[in-house]
Design a protein around this motif. Sequence first.
Motif, mmCIF file in Angstrom:
data_model
loop_
_atom_site.group_PDB
_atom_site.id
_atom_site.type_symbol
_atom_site.label_atom_id
_atom_site.label_comp_id
_atom_site.label_asym_id
_atom_site.label_seq_id
_atom_site.Cartn_x
_atom_site.Cartn_y
_atom_site.Cartn_z
ATOM 1 N N GLU A 96 0.826 -1.211 0.000
ATOM 2 C CA GLU A 96 0.000 0.000 0.000
ATOM 3 C C GLU A 96 0.862 1.264 0.000
ATOM 4 O OE1 GLU A 96 -3.676 1.983 2.535
ATOM 5 O OE2 GLU A 96 -2.653 0.223 3.332
ATOM 6 N N GLU A 97 1.928 1.275 0.791
ATOM 7 C CA GLU A 97 2.779 2.467 0.888
ATOM 8 C C GLU A 97 3.409 2.817 -0.465
ATOM 9 O OE1 GLU A 97 6.677 4.106 3.324
ATOM 10 O OE2 GLU A 97 5.814 2.177 3.878
ATOM 11 N N THR A 98 3.822 1.813 -1.222
ATOM 12 C CA THR A 98 4.433 2.042 -2.535
ATOM 13 C C THR A 98 3.430 2.677 -3.495
ATOM 14 O OG1 THR A 98 5.905 0.165 -2.197
ATOM 15 C CG2 THR A 98 5.600 0.904 -4.472
ATOM 16 N N ILE A 99 2.208 2.156 -3.488
ATOM 17 C CA ILE A 99 1.169 2.694 -4.372
ATOM 18 C C ILE A 99 0.816 4.117 -3.954
ATOM 19 C CG2 ILE A 99 -1.183 2.360 -5.230
ATOM 20 C CD1 ILE A 99 -0.736 -0.686 -4.709
ATOM 21 N N LEU A 100 0.689 4.334 -2.646
ATOM 22 C CA LEU A 100 0.409 5.686 -2.137
ATOM 23 C C LEU A 100 1.498 6.670 -2.559
ATOM 24 C CD1 LEU A 100 -0.925 5.257 1.511
ATOM 25 C CD2 LEU A 100 -2.023 6.526 -0.334
ATOM 26 N N ASN A 101 2.749 6.243 -2.450
ATOM 27 C CA ASN A 101 3.856 7.130 -2.830
ATOM 28 C C ASN A 101 3.804 7.498 -4.303
ATOM 29 O OD1 ASN A 101 4.892 7.342 -0.246
ATOM 30 N ND2 ASN A 101 6.297 5.624 -0.515
ATOM 31 N N ALA A 102 3.362 6.572 -5.143
ATOM 32 C CA ALA A 102 3.228 6.873 -6.568
ATOM 33 C C ALA A 102 2.176 7.965 -6.782
ATOM 34 C CB ALA A 102 2.861 5.612 -7.346
ATOM 35 N N PHE A 103 1.038 7.859 -6.085
ATOM 36 C CA PHE A 103 0.004 8.888 -6.207
ATOM 37 C C PHE A 103 0.469 10.215 -5.619
ATOM 38 C CE2 PHE A 103 -3.027 5.372 -6.885
ATOM 39 C CZ PHE A 103 -3.759 5.904 -7.923
ATOM 40 N N LYS A 104 1.252 10.164 -4.539
ATOM 41 C CA LYS A 104 1.706 11.387 -3.870
ATOM 42 C C LYS A 104 2.596 12.239 -4.774
ATOM 43 C CE LYS A 104 1.269 9.763 0.865
ATOM 44 N NZ LYS A 104 1.982 9.299 2.067
ATOM 45 N N LYS A 111 -2.937 16.358 -0.037
ATOM 46 C CA LYS A 111 -4.370 16.440 0.269
ATOM 47 C C LYS A 111 -5.048 15.072 0.319
ATOM 48 C CE LYS A 111 -4.883 20.964 -1.909
ATOM 49 N NZ LYS A 111 -5.502 21.686 -3.026
ATOM 50 N N GLY A 112 -4.447 14.074 -0.346
ATOM 51 C CA GLY A 112 -5.059 12.742 -0.374
ATOM 52 C C GLY A 112 -6.064 12.570 -1.496
ATOM 53 N N VAL A 113 -6.219 13.610 -2.308
ATOM 54 C CA VAL A 113 -7.122 13.538 -3.461
ATOM 55 C C VAL A 113 -6.416 14.127 -4.678
ATOM 56 C CG1 VAL A 113 -9.257 13.645 -2.101
ATOM 57 C CG2 VAL A 113 -8.228 15.762 -2.939
ATOM 58 N N LEU A 114 -6.843 13.683 -5.839
ATOM 59 C CA LEU A 114 -6.323 14.209 -7.101
ATOM 60 C C LEU A 114 -7.496 14.564 -7.998
ATOM 61 C CD1 LEU A 114 -3.569 11.532 -7.764
ATOM 62 C CD2 LEU A 114 -3.223 13.847 -6.925
ATOM 63 N N ARG A 115 -7.298 15.577 -8.817
ATOM 64 C CA ARG A 115 -8.355 15.961 -9.756
ATOM 65 C C ARG A 115 -8.620 14.807 -10.712
ATOM 66 N NH1 ARG A 115 -6.961 20.442 -13.133
ATOM 67 N NH2 ARG A 115 -8.994 19.992 -13.994
ATOM 68 N N GLY A 116 -9.876 14.439 -10.848
ATOM 69 C CA GLY A 116 -10.262 13.337 -11.723
ATOM 70 C C GLY A 116 -9.786 13.520 -13.142
ATOM 71 N N ASP A 151 -10.334 10.185 -4.368
ATOM 72 C CA ASP A 151 -9.709 9.897 -3.077
ATOM 73 C C ASP A 151 -8.749 8.734 -3.294
ATOM 74 O OD1 ASP A 151 -8.987 9.069 -0.539
ATOM 75 O OD2 ASP A 151 -11.038 8.816 0.195
ATOM 76 N N TYR A 152 -7.488 9.046 -3.594
ATOM 77 C CA TYR A 152 -6.541 7.986 -3.919
ATOM 78 C C TYR A 152 -6.105 7.195 -2.694
ATOM 79 C CZ TYR A 152 -2.622 11.071 -2.557
ATOM 80 O OH TYR A 152 -1.758 11.877 -1.879
ATOM 81 N N THR A 153 -6.254 7.770 -1.502
ATOM 82 C CA THR A 153 -5.881 7.006 -0.302
ATOM 83 C C THR A 153 -6.816 5.810 -0.134
ATOM 84 O OG1 THR A 153 -7.151 8.492 1.128
ATOM 85 C CG2 THR A 153 -4.802 8.953 0.881
ATOM 86 N N ASN A 154 -8.112 6.019 -0.370
ATOM 87 C CA ASN A 154 -9.070 4.921 -0.287
ATOM 88 C C ASN A 154 -8.840 3.933 -1.437
ATOM 89 O OD1 ASN A 154 -11.371 3.581 0.921
ATOM 90 N ND2 ASN A 154 -12.499 4.203 -0.899
ATOM 91 N N LEU A 155 -8.565 4.446 -2.630
ATOM 92 C CA LEU A 155 -8.297 3.581 -3.780
ATOM 93 C C LEU A 155 -7.116 2.655 -3.481
ATOM 94 C CD1 LEU A 155 -8.599 2.695 -6.763
ATOM 95 C CD2 LEU A 155 -7.201 4.671 -7.369
ATOM 96 N N CYS A 156 -6.029 3.197 -2.932
ATOM 97 C CA CYS A 156 -4.849 2.384 -2.590
ATOM 98 C C CYS A 156 -5.194 1.330 -1.553
ATOM 99 C CB CYS A 156 -3.718 3.268 -2.074
ATOM 100 S SG CYS A 156 -3.033 4.337 -3.336
#
Length: 168
Positions: A96-104, A111-116, A151-156
């Motif tokens: 999960e941390e690796t995927i989160l870091n990619a989104f970050k 913010k934990g979110v990205l524009r769609g 919400d990419y944190t929930n997606l991850c």
Amino acid sequence: MAPKKAKKKTADAGSNVFSMFEQSQIQEFKEAFTIMDQNRDGIIDKGDLRDTYAALGRLNVGNDELDEMMKEASGPINFTIFLAMFGEKLKGTDPEETILNAFKLFDPEGKGVLRGEDIKYCLMSQADKFTEDEVNQMFTNFPLDVAGNLDYTNLCYVITHGEDKEPE
């Protein structure tokens, strides 16, 4: 001595399968196995697969397709083999941390979110490009909020754990 060693190796292999998952995940897999084991004999066979598909509304599953599925198992599909098959499919999934870091990388403010729209553009224009249908399917499964953000944190979390996070 050799038979003891072989027996221990088998026991270790089985316990490794169970250590790959959290207890709650094992329980969910057990429930799925029980649903698929239509004849309740402790083994998922070709008939059980056909019945499972029928219960899901797909009545025209061919023997070739069922045979291919059965070939994926190393032997009769008891619960341990079933769990091992899922473990093999999930092996190589990034933590999960690796995927989160990619989104970050796309969220420098954290913010934990990205524009769609930004995510859609990146997915459809970079590397292994997604099709518009694939992006739309993702947004169906992970809807954007009212502001159009993902919400990419929930997606991850869902990618790595298989279910939505409990609200904090």
